[in-house]
Design a protein around this motif. Sequence first.
Motif, PDB file in Angstrom:
ATOM      1  N   LEU A 147      48.136  36.591  35.223  1.00 60.06           N
ATOM      2  CA  LEU A 147      48.693  36.870  36.551  1.00 60.06           C
ATOM      3  C   LEU A 147      48.048  38.102  37.180  1.00 60.06           C
ATOM      4  O   LEU A 147      47.791  38.124  38.391  1.00 60.06           O
ATOM      5  N   ALA A 148      47.771  39.121  36.367  1.00 58.41           N
ATOM      6  CA  ALA A 148      47.160  40.338  36.901  1.00 58.41           C
ATOM      7  C   ALA A 148      45.746  40.081  37.417  1.00 58.41           C
ATOM      8  O   ALA A 148      45.337  40.638  38.435  1.00 58.41           O
ATOM      9  N   THR A 149      45.001  39.230  36.730  1.00 63.79           N
ATOM     10  CA  THR A 149      43.626  38.972  37.159  1.00 63.79           C
ATOM     11  C   THR A 149      43.549  37.938  38.280  1.00 63.79           C
ATOM     12  O   THR A 149      42.648  38.008  39.113  1.00 63.79           O
ATOM     13  N   GLN A 150      44.479  37.018  38.318  1.00 60.89           N
ATOM     14  CA  GLN A 150      44.394  35.933  39.298  1.00 60.89           C
ATOM     15  C   GLN A 150      45.266  36.144  40.541  1.00 60.89           C
ATOM     16  O   GLN A 150      44.959  35.596  41.592  1.00 60.89           O
ATOM     17  N   VAL A 151      46.362  36.883  40.403  1.00 58.73           N
ATOM     18  CA  VAL A 151      47.302  37.003  41.525  1.00 58.73           C
ATOM     19  C   VAL A 151      47.328  38.422  42.077  1.00 58.73           C
ATOM     20  O   VAL A 151      46.941  38.655  43.219  1.00 58.73           O
ATOM     21  N   ASN A 152      47.809  39.354  41.254  1.00 54.65           N
ATOM     22  CA  ASN A 152      47.989  40.722  41.725  1.00 54.65           C
ATOM     23  C   ASN A 152      48.032  41.645  40.505  1.00 54.65           C
ATOM     24  O   ASN A 152      48.705  41.349  39.530  1.00 54.65           O
ATOM     25  N   MET A 153      47.356  42.780  40.587  1.00 51.94           N
ATOM     26  CA  MET A 153      47.307  43.710  39.461  1.00 51.94           C
ATOM     27  C   MET A 153      48.672  44.286  39.092  1.00 51.94           C
ATOM     28  O   MET A 153      48.850  44.822  38.000  1.00 51.94           O
ATOM     29  N   ASP A 154      49.655  44.166  39.964  1.00 47.15           N
ATOM     30  CA  ASP A 154      50.997  44.654  39.649  1.00 47.15           C
ATOM     31  C   ASP A 154      51.615  43.919  38.461  1.00 47.15           C
ATOM     32  O   ASP A 154      52.532  44.436  37.824  1.00 47.15           O
ATOM     33  N   PHE A 155      51.131  42.731  38.155  1.00 45.30           N
ATOM     34  CA  PHE A 155      51.667  41.977  37.022  1.00 45.30           C
ATOM     35  C   PHE A 155      51.288  42.608  35.681  1.00 45.30           C
ATOM     36  O   PHE A 155      51.826  42.230  34.648  1.00 45.30           O
ATOM     37  N   ILE A 156      50.390  43.560  35.681  1.00 42.00           N
ATOM     38  CA  ILE A 156      50.016  44.250  34.447  1.00 42.00           C
ATOM     39  C   ILE A 156      51.216  45.011  33.878  1.00 42.00           C
ATOM     40  O   ILE A 156      51.274  45.279  32.671  1.00 42.00           O
ATOM     41  N   TRP A 157      52.182  45.337  34.727  1.00 47.22           N
ATOM     42  CA  TRP A 157      53.375  46.048  34.263  1.00 47.22           C
ATOM     43  C   TRP A 157      54.182  45.238  33.267  1.00 47.22           C
ATOM     44  O   TRP A 157      54.897  45.805  32.432  1.00 47.22           O
ATOM     45  N   ILE A 158      54.089  43.925  33.325  1.00 47.23           N
ATOM     46  CA  ILE A 158      54.778  43.088  32.326  1.00 47.23           C
ATOM     47  C   ILE A 158      54.231  43.405  30.941  1.00 47.23           C
ATOM     48  O   ILE A 158      54.991  43.584  29.981  1.00 47.23           O
ATOM     49  N   ALA A 159      52.919  43.522  30.836  1.00 49.61           N
ATOM     50  CA  ALA A 159      52.297  43.859  29.550  1.00 49.61           C
ATOM     51  C   ALA A 159      52.647  45.281  29.131  1.00 49.61           C
ATOM     52  O   ALA A 159      52.891  45.542  27.945  1.00 49.61           O
ATOM     53  N   ILE A 183      56.250  34.394  21.371  1.00 50.83           N
ATOM     54  CA  ILE A 183      56.822  34.749  22.672  1.00 50.83           C
ATOM     55  C   ILE A 183      56.169  36.018  23.213  1.00 50.83           C
ATOM     56  O   ILE A 183      55.793  36.092  24.392  1.00 50.83           O
ATOM     57  N   VAL A 184      56.023  37.028  22.348  1.00 45.65           N
ATOM     58  CA  VAL A 184      55.406  38.286  22.785  1.00 45.65           C
ATOM     59  C   VAL A 184      53.940  38.061  23.161  1.00 45.65           C
ATOM     60  O   VAL A 184      53.471  38.555  24.187  1.00 45.65           O
ATOM     61  N   LEU A 229      49.696  37.317  27.397  1.00 43.43           N
ATOM     62  CA  LEU A 229      48.709  36.414  27.976  1.00 43.43           C
ATOM     63  C   LEU A 229      49.034  36.093  29.436  1.00 43.43           C
ATOM     64  O   LEU A 229      48.155  36.172  30.301  1.00 43.43           O
ATOM     65  N   ILE A 230      50.272  35.751  29.714  1.00 44.12           N
ATOM     66  CA  ILE A 230      50.681  35.435  31.085  1.00 44.12           C
ATOM     67  C   ILE A 230      50.506  36.650  31.990  1.00 44.12           C
ATOM     68  O   ILE A 230      50.055  36.544  33.135  1.00 44.12           O
ATOM     69  N   SER A 231      50.858  37.834  31.465  1.00 46.52           N
ATOM     70  CA  SER A 231      50.703  39.060  32.252  1.00 46.52           C
ATOM     71  C   SER A 231      49.251  39.293  32.644  1.00 46.52           C
ATOM     72  O   SER A 231      48.953  39.615  33.803  1.00 46.52           O
ATOM     73  N   ILE A 232      48.351  39.135  31.696  1.00 45.20           N
ATOM     74  CA  ILE A 232      46.927  39.348  31.984  1.00 45.20           C
ATOM     75  C   ILE A 232      46.406  38.296  32.955  1.00 45.20           C
ATOM     76  O   ILE A 232      45.658  38.613  33.896  1.00 45.20           O
TER      77      ILE A 232
END
Length: 75
Positions: free
Chosen positions: A27-39, A16-17, A22-25
């Motif tokens: 999303l950050a590269t494909q959608v918006n860098m703000d998703f890096i905060w999930i990681a 799960i972790v 993986l999903i965070s990275i």
Amino acid sequence: MQNKKDILKVRAHDAIVGFTYLISIILATQVNMDFIWIAVVTAALQIVSPFTKFCPIYAILNRMMSDTTPIQNGK
């Protein structure tokens, strides 16, 4: 020796972790860098959990797999 179900719980936590990172990275590269905060939040929780003895994923897994030994349950 650990129970096989306890080992399954640890593996489920790791999966799960890892999936969260993986999903965070992705999303950050494909959608918006703000998703890096999930990681970043996931990493912070992993760093703090040995001191607080609490992990949200283990809290959920402990309830779902009640016939196993509680892990990181705050005790």
